[in-house]
Motif scaffolding. Structure first.
Motif, short mmCIF file in Angstrom:
data_model
loop_
_atom_site.label_atom_id
_atom_site.label_comp_id
_atom_site.label_asym_id
_atom_site.label_seq_id
_atom_site.Cartn_x
_atom_site.Cartn_y
_atom_site.Cartn_z
N LEU A 176 20.04 2.13 32.07
CA LEU A 176 21.39 1.58 31.99
C LEU A 176 21.53 0.48 30.94
CD1 LEU A 176 22.35 1.46 35.79
CD2 LEU A 176 23.22 3.03 34.04
N THR A 177 20.50 -0.33 30.75
CA THR A 177 20.58 -1.42 29.78
C THR A 177 20.12 -1.01 28.39
OG1 THR A 177 18.33 -2.22 30.25
CG2 THR A 177 20.15 -3.19 31.55
N ILE A 192 19.78 -9.07 27.97
CA ILE A 192 19.64 -7.66 28.34
C ILE A 192 20.79 -7.20 29.23
CG2 ILE A 192 18.14 -5.99 29.54
CD1 ILE A 192 16.96 -7.12 26.89
N PHE A 193 21.24 -8.04 30.13
CA PHE A 193 22.29 -7.71 31.09
C PHE A 193 23.57 -8.41 30.65
CE2 PHE A 193 24.45 -7.96 35.26
CZ PHE A 193 24.30 -6.65 35.69
N ARG A 194 24.27 -7.78 29.68
CA ARG A 194 25.50 -8.36 29.12
C ARG A 194 26.69 -7.70 29.81
NH1 ARG A 194 22.30 -7.28 24.71
NH2 ARG A 194 23.47 -5.41 24.23
N VAL A 195 27.50 -8.53 30.47
CA VAL A 195 28.61 -7.98 31.27
C VAL A 195 29.96 -8.55 30.83
CG1 VAL A 195 27.26 -7.35 33.30
CG2 VAL A 195 28.06 -9.68 33.08
N LEU A 196 30.98 -7.67 30.92
CA LEU A 196 32.36 -8.01 30.61
C LEU A 196 33.22 -7.67 31.81
CD1 LEU A 196 32.54 -6.09 27.19
CD2 LEU A 196 32.00 -8.51 27.50
N ASP A 236 25.15 -2.02 26.87
CA ASP A 236 23.71 -1.85 26.69
C ASP A 236 23.26 -2.33 25.32
OD1 ASP A 236 24.07 0.19 24.80
OD2 ASP A 236 23.62 1.80 26.21
N CYS A 237 21.99 -2.24 25.04
CA CYS A 237 21.41 -2.76 23.79
C CYS A 237 21.95 -2.07 22.55
CB CYS A 237 19.90 -2.65 23.84
SG CYS A 237 19.16 -3.76 25.05
N GLU A 238 22.47 -0.86 22.70
CA GLU A 238 23.02 -0.11 21.57
C GLU A 238 24.53 -0.32 21.42
OE1 GLU A 238 21.00 1.56 19.50
OE2 GLU A 238 19.35 0.84 20.74
N GLY A 239 25.14 -1.06 22.34
CA GLY A 239 26.58 -1.31 22.29
C GLY A 239 27.40 -0.35 23.12
N ALA A 240 26.75 0.65 23.74
CA ALA A 240 27.47 1.57 24.61
C ALA A 240 27.85 0.84 25.90
CB ALA A 240 26.60 2.79 24.93
#
Length: 186
Positions: free
Chosen positions: A79-80, A95-99, A131-135
């Protein structure tokens, strides 16, 4: 005669020393055996924990008391977009970036909410995980303190799941209900 007594006393002293060394070595063998048993039990507990984490269908991330990632399961990696190896030791917010799902405003990371704001646990069902790729994936998550046996904070655990498909199905259902309502009104 005194010479024989001296020799006899020396043999008794050496015998006592030998018996003492025998007891000492026996205790060392027992301690080594106990240490080996403790290490084996610890290894088995670690293997059991790893098996449990791999079996859980939700993403699981744990941190230390400074908010650095200590553990991630396979679902959390997927997921990340970050591997356990890449994430280990990094700050949770890296790693856990949330909006927020609606406003798309960045949300404070769970570590800050729990540790710095003094909350015991938090949860949110309206979150976008980048996630790390921007998805982006819509997730729900909960997070709580990790306390040791004495009640000291040693980190937090974040448990989360992808609810994108569920949200899409809910949106389709609401659209269908709206469409049926419009048809019935005519």
């Amino acid at each position: 005669a005194w010479t024989w007594i001296g020799i006899f006393m020396t043999y008794i002293a050496l015998g006592s020393l030998g018996f003492y060394l025998y007891l000492l070595i026996s205790d060392m063998d027992n301690a080594e055996r106990n240490a080996t048993e403790d290490i084996t039990a610890l290894f088995k507990a670690n293997e059991q924990l790893s098996t449990i984490l791999r079996s859980i269908g939700d993403g699981v991330i744990t941190t230390d008391e400074e908010g650095r990632i200590t553990l991630m399961n396979d679902v959390a990696e997927a997921l990340t977009g970050a591997s356990q190896h890449k994430a280990s030791g990094r700050k949770l917010e890296d790693i856990f970036r949330v909006l927020h799902e609606t406003t798309r405003e960045p949300l404070p990371n769970p570590f800050e909410q729990i540790v710095k704001a003094g909350k015991k646990s938090i949860s949110d069902d309206h979150v976008i995980l980048e996630d790390c790729e921007g998805a982006e994936k819509i997730i729900s998550y909960s997070s709580t303190q990790l306390l040791d046996a004495d009640g000291w904070l040693v980190g937090i655990v974040v448990v989360f799941r992808d609810v994108s498909t569920l949200r899409m199905a809910q949106g389709q259902r609401e659209s269908l209900i709206q469409e049926l309502s419009t048809i019935n009104e005519k």
